[in-house]
Design a protein around this motif. Sequence first.
Motif, short mmCIF file in Angstrom:
data_model
loop_
_atom_site.label_atom_id
_atom_site.label_comp_id
_atom_site.label_asym_id
_atom_site.label_seq_id
_atom_site.Cartn_x
_atom_site.Cartn_y
_atom_site.Cartn_z
N LYS A 82 0.20 -3.67 -6.44
CA LYS A 82 -0.63 -2.51 -6.14
C LYS A 82 -1.48 -2.05 -7.32
CE LYS A 82 1.02 -1.44 -1.93
NZ LYS A 82 0.15 -1.17 -0.76
N PHE A 103 5.16 5.20 -4.13
CA PHE A 103 5.07 4.23 -5.22
C PHE A 103 3.88 4.58 -6.09
CE2 PHE A 103 2.75 2.42 -1.63
CZ PHE A 103 1.58 1.94 -2.20
N VAL A 121 1.55 6.60 -0.88
CA VAL A 121 2.58 6.75 0.15
C VAL A 121 2.55 5.47 0.99
CG1 VAL A 121 3.38 8.14 2.09
CG2 VAL A 121 2.19 9.24 0.17
N GLU A 148 -6.44 -1.79 2.46
CA GLU A 148 -5.76 -0.64 3.11
C GLU A 148 -6.66 0.58 2.96
OE1 GLU A 148 -1.82 0.09 1.60
OE2 GLU A 148 -1.00 -1.76 2.48
N GLY A 160 -1.32 6.47 2.77
CA GLY A 160 -0.88 5.43 3.69
C GLY A 160 -2.03 4.93 4.56
N ASP A 195 -6.39 1.04 -0.95
CA ASP A 195 -5.15 0.66 -1.65
C ASP A 195 -5.02 -0.87 -1.59
OD1 ASP A 195 -2.62 0.44 -2.72
OD2 ASP A 195 -1.59 1.19 -0.93
N GLU A 206 -7.40 4.37 3.13
CA GLU A 206 -6.48 5.51 3.11
C GLU A 206 -7.21 6.80 2.79
OE1 GLU A 206 -2.87 4.85 0.97
OE2 GLU A 206 -2.74 2.76 1.66
ZN ZN Z 1 -1.23 1.88 0.96
#
Ligand code: ZN
Length: 280
Positions: A173, A98, A76, A124, A242, A155, A126
């Motif tokens: 990613k 994604f 997310v 990131e 996220g 991430d 998460e």
């Molecule tokens: Zn992320």
Amino acid sequence: MKLLRYGPKGQEKPGILDGDGIIRDLSAVIDDFTPTTVIPENLDRLSRLNLQQLPAVSGKPRLGTPVTGMQKFIAVGLNYTDHASELNMELPGEPVLFTKHLNCLNGPDDNIELPEGSVKSDWEVELGFIIGTRAKNISESDSLSHIAGYTIVNDVSERAFQLEHGGQWMKGKSCDTFGPVGPWMVTTDEIGDPQQLQLFTEVNGQLVQNGTTANMIFPVSFLVAYISRFMTLEPGDIVCTGTPAGVGVGRKPQMFLKPGDHMRLGISGLGEQNQRVVAA
Ligand code: ZN
């Protein structure tokens, strides 16, 4: 329960962390943690084991992803108010979804390999969740019962690949090693409210992310139901939800990963990841 997989890459065995932080081998109890075994019946069975009777694993073995063989790894984007604002992006009206392709899966403490040509690789932290029962068109009130457990996901993102090469975010990613998951899958009974967790990232000892899941725009309960409208979530599937503010691309000046860097990430109740960055 803190369920995990330990051992060399591709030869991991199932284990469980006991109250003293010792890994107990589960090989005699369960084949592995996979889509067919992370289901509620098995988790109930494991919760009744007397861990003291299981073999203790000596030393500090490598950890793999806490589940293997999953069908999907979904992410997310832009799901924290503080992260959207550091990027000067509008809050999304619906979740941005994604794919992180499965080749990027990595153990929680395995090295992160910068891909050839990488100039803007970034972190990131998460909150990840792992599905325990199939979810298709489910309601929000029912959605948390479809989760087997929570985990940490880094991430890892190559921002130039993500944003400067056209098309979707996927290119930045899904590089090999860009999806560390673990150290454990912590079952939902140990976590309580997933919207009250602290998350942090340190790079070379410097605190760069220090957030709370309370700042999520779309909470976990909404995300499970929302995603299940567009695709069936199957046991073992991982969703990362996220990242809060403090990523390298949002800093002034910007800051990106280079070989030799060390990342340490953690979420309350879910443990820590530690990664060394290396050239591919
Ligand atoms: Zn992320």
